[in-house]
Design a protein around this motif. Structure first.
Motif, PDB file in Angstrom:
ATOM      1  N   ILE A   1      -4.380   7.124  -7.236  1.00 16.24           N
ATOM      2  CA  ILE A   1      -5.267   6.209  -7.359  1.00 16.24           C
ATOM      3  C   ILE A   1      -4.965   4.724  -7.712  1.00 16.24           C
ATOM      4  N   LYS A   2      -3.875   4.601  -8.496  1.00 16.01           N
ATOM      5  CA  LYS A   2      -3.218   3.308  -8.611  1.00 16.01           C
ATOM      6  C   LYS A   2      -2.461   2.850  -7.492  1.00 16.01           C
ATOM      7  N   ASN A   3      -1.837   3.670  -6.929  1.00 17.80           N
ATOM      8  CA  ASN A   3      -1.363   3.226  -5.709  1.00 17.80           C
ATOM      9  C   ASN A   3      -2.275   2.964  -4.404  1.00 17.80           C
ATOM     10  N   HIS A   4      -3.509   3.549  -4.663  1.00 18.44           N
ATOM     11  CA  HIS A   4      -4.452   3.288  -3.450  1.00 18.44           C
ATOM     12  C   HIS A   4      -5.063   1.900  -3.810  1.00 18.44           C
ATOM     13  N   TYR A   5      -5.366   1.370  -5.044  1.00 21.41           N
ATOM     14  CA  TYR A   5      -5.836   0.059  -5.547  1.00 21.41           C
ATOM     15  C   TYR A   5      -4.652  -0.938  -4.938  1.00 21.41           C
ATOM     16  N   ASP A   6      -3.427  -0.653  -5.318  1.00 17.98           N
ATOM     17  CA  ASP A   6      -2.469  -1.445  -5.024  1.00 17.98           C
ATOM     18  C   ASP A   6      -2.077  -1.811  -3.511  1.00 17.98           C
ATOM     19  N   GLY A   7      -2.378  -0.747  -2.856  1.00 22.78           N
ATOM     20  CA  GLY A   7      -1.857  -0.481  -1.272  1.00 22.78           C
ATOM     21  C   GLY A   7      -3.263  -1.263  -0.562  1.00 22.78           C
ATOM     22  N   THR A   8      -4.390  -1.635  -1.103  1.00 19.93           N
ATOM     23  CA  THR A   8      -5.555  -2.207  -0.550  1.00 19.93           C
ATOM     24  C   THR A   8      -5.778  -3.612  -0.879  1.00 19.93           C
ATOM     25  N   ASP A   9      -5.112  -4.119  -2.059  1.00 21.64           N
ATOM     26  CA  ASP A   9      -5.172  -5.319  -2.487  1.00 21.64           C
ATOM     27  C   ASP A   9      -6.643  -5.170  -3.433  1.00 21.64           C
ATOM     28  N   SER A  10      -7.186  -3.956  -3.833  1.00 19.46           N
ATOM     29  CA  SER A  10      -8.236  -3.606  -4.434  1.00 19.46           C
ATOM     30  C   SER A  10      -9.633  -3.820  -3.807  1.00 19.46           C
ATOM     31  N   ASN A  11      -9.558  -3.893  -2.363  1.00 22.38           N
ATOM     32  CA  ASN A  11     -10.521  -3.832  -1.494  1.00 22.38           C
ATOM     33  C   ASN A  11     -10.912  -2.407  -1.272  1.00 22.38           C
ATOM     34  N   VAL A  12     -11.281  -1.806  -2.181  1.00 24.48           N
ATOM     35  CA  VAL A  12     -11.637  -0.342  -2.029  1.00 24.48           C
ATOM     36  C   VAL A  12     -12.647   0.109  -3.355  1.00 24.48           C
ATOM     37  N   ASP A  13     -13.505   0.884  -3.265  1.00 25.29           N
ATOM     38  CA  ASP A  13     -14.289   1.544  -4.206  1.00 25.29           C
ATOM     39  C   ASP A  13     -13.914   2.879  -4.179  1.00 25.29           C
ATOM     40  N   ILE A  14     -13.399   2.997  -5.290  1.00 28.82           N
ATOM     41  CA  ILE A  14     -12.995   4.379  -5.613  1.00 28.82           C
ATOM     42  C   ILE A  14     -13.878   5.019  -6.720  1.00 28.82           C
ATOM     43  N   VAL A  15     -14.307   6.405  -6.587  1.00 26.28           N
ATOM     44  CA  VAL A  15     -14.843   7.220  -7.552  1.00 26.28           C
ATOM     45  C   VAL A  15     -14.167   8.449  -7.568  1.00 26.28           C
ATOM     46  N   LEU A  16     -13.907   8.812  -8.862  1.00 30.86           N
ATOM     47  CA  LEU A  16     -12.985   9.967  -9.279  1.00 30.86           C
ATOM     48  C   LEU A  16     -14.231  11.207  -9.987  1.00 30.86           C
ATOM     49  N   VAL A  17     -14.228  12.338  -9.016  1.00 33.69           N
ATOM     50  CA  VAL A  17     -15.141  13.328  -9.771  1.00 33.69           C
ATOM     51  C   VAL A  17     -14.266  14.253 -10.151  1.00 33.69           C
ATOM     52  N   VAL A  18     -14.427  14.412 -11.748  1.00 37.14           N
ATOM     53  CA  VAL A  18     -13.570  15.696 -12.345  1.00 37.14           C
ATOM     54  C   VAL A  18     -14.590  16.849 -12.608  1.00 37.14           C
ATOM     55  N   HIS A  19     -14.088  17.825 -12.360  1.00 38.13           N
ATOM     56  CA  HIS A  19     -14.595  19.225 -13.072  1.00 38.13           C
ATOM     57  C   HIS A  19     -13.636  20.293 -13.056  1.00 38.13           C
ATOM     58  N   GLY A  20     -13.965  21.313 -13.916  1.00 33.55           N
ATOM     59  CA  GLY A  20     -13.291  22.371 -13.996  1.00 33.55           C
ATOM     60  C   GLY A  20     -12.262  21.927 -15.130  1.00 33.55           C
ATOM     61  N   PRO A  21     -10.949  22.800 -15.209  1.00 37.63           N
ATOM     62  CA  PRO A  21     -10.158  22.456 -16.299  1.00 37.63           C
ATOM     63  C   PRO A  21      -9.621  21.274 -16.380  1.00 37.63           C
TER      64      PRO A  21
END
Length: 145
Positions: free
Chosen positions: A52-72
């Motif tokens: 996710i950090k690399n994604h923000y860096d690679g797009t100059d923060s021109n991205v909306d990121i949602v993290l969905v966490v479930h399970g362990p």
């Protein structure tokens, strides 16, 4: 007849010029990416946060990121007993715009509330997998590292 032909030519030229400007504007403004990350494996928490950090860096923060966490993996985000590295990394991503969602079914099964999790989490009230499907329906790209 000539006036009519000249009028049509001017009208067609104006339409073409306006169309070219719209195409040019669309090509110069990069579209904002929308991405949903799926995390259920506790051993991939650091890996996914790094992606996710690399994604923000690679797009100059021109991205909306949602993290969905479930399970362990959800247990790794409990505020008590969490490592400073994960906590700091996660907080930095939330500041960059990350929208983390915790599966309500997993929270109920693990007896975890939003108050038990790191700041920034939202509840995926219908469940994590339902949230992921909804996001895909809204045009989010699905990533499961």
């Amino acid at each position: 007849m000539r006036r009519r032909d000249m009028f049509r030519a001017v009208l067609a030229g104006t339409g073409t010029l306006l169309g070219l400007r719209a195409v040019q504007a669309a090509t110069t403004e990069p579209s904002r990416q929308k991405v949903a990350y799926h995390l259920s494996d506790v051993d991939k928490v650091n890996f996914v946060l790094g992606n996710i950090k690399n994604h923000y860096d690679g797009t100059d923060s021109n991205v909306d990121i949602v993290l969905v966490v479930h399970g362990p993996a959800l247990a790794a985000f409990k505020s008590k007993g969490i490592s400073a590295a994960i906590s700091g990394r996660f907080a930095g991503l939330v500041r960059q715009g990350l929208a983390p969602h915790a599966c309500a079914n997993t929270m109920q099964g693990m007896d975890i509330s939003l108050a038990d999790l790191l700041a920034g989490f939202h509840a995926a009230d219908k469940g994590g997998v339902v949230k992921l499907a909804e996001l895909q329906g809204q045009g989010y790209a699905y990533l499961r590292p």
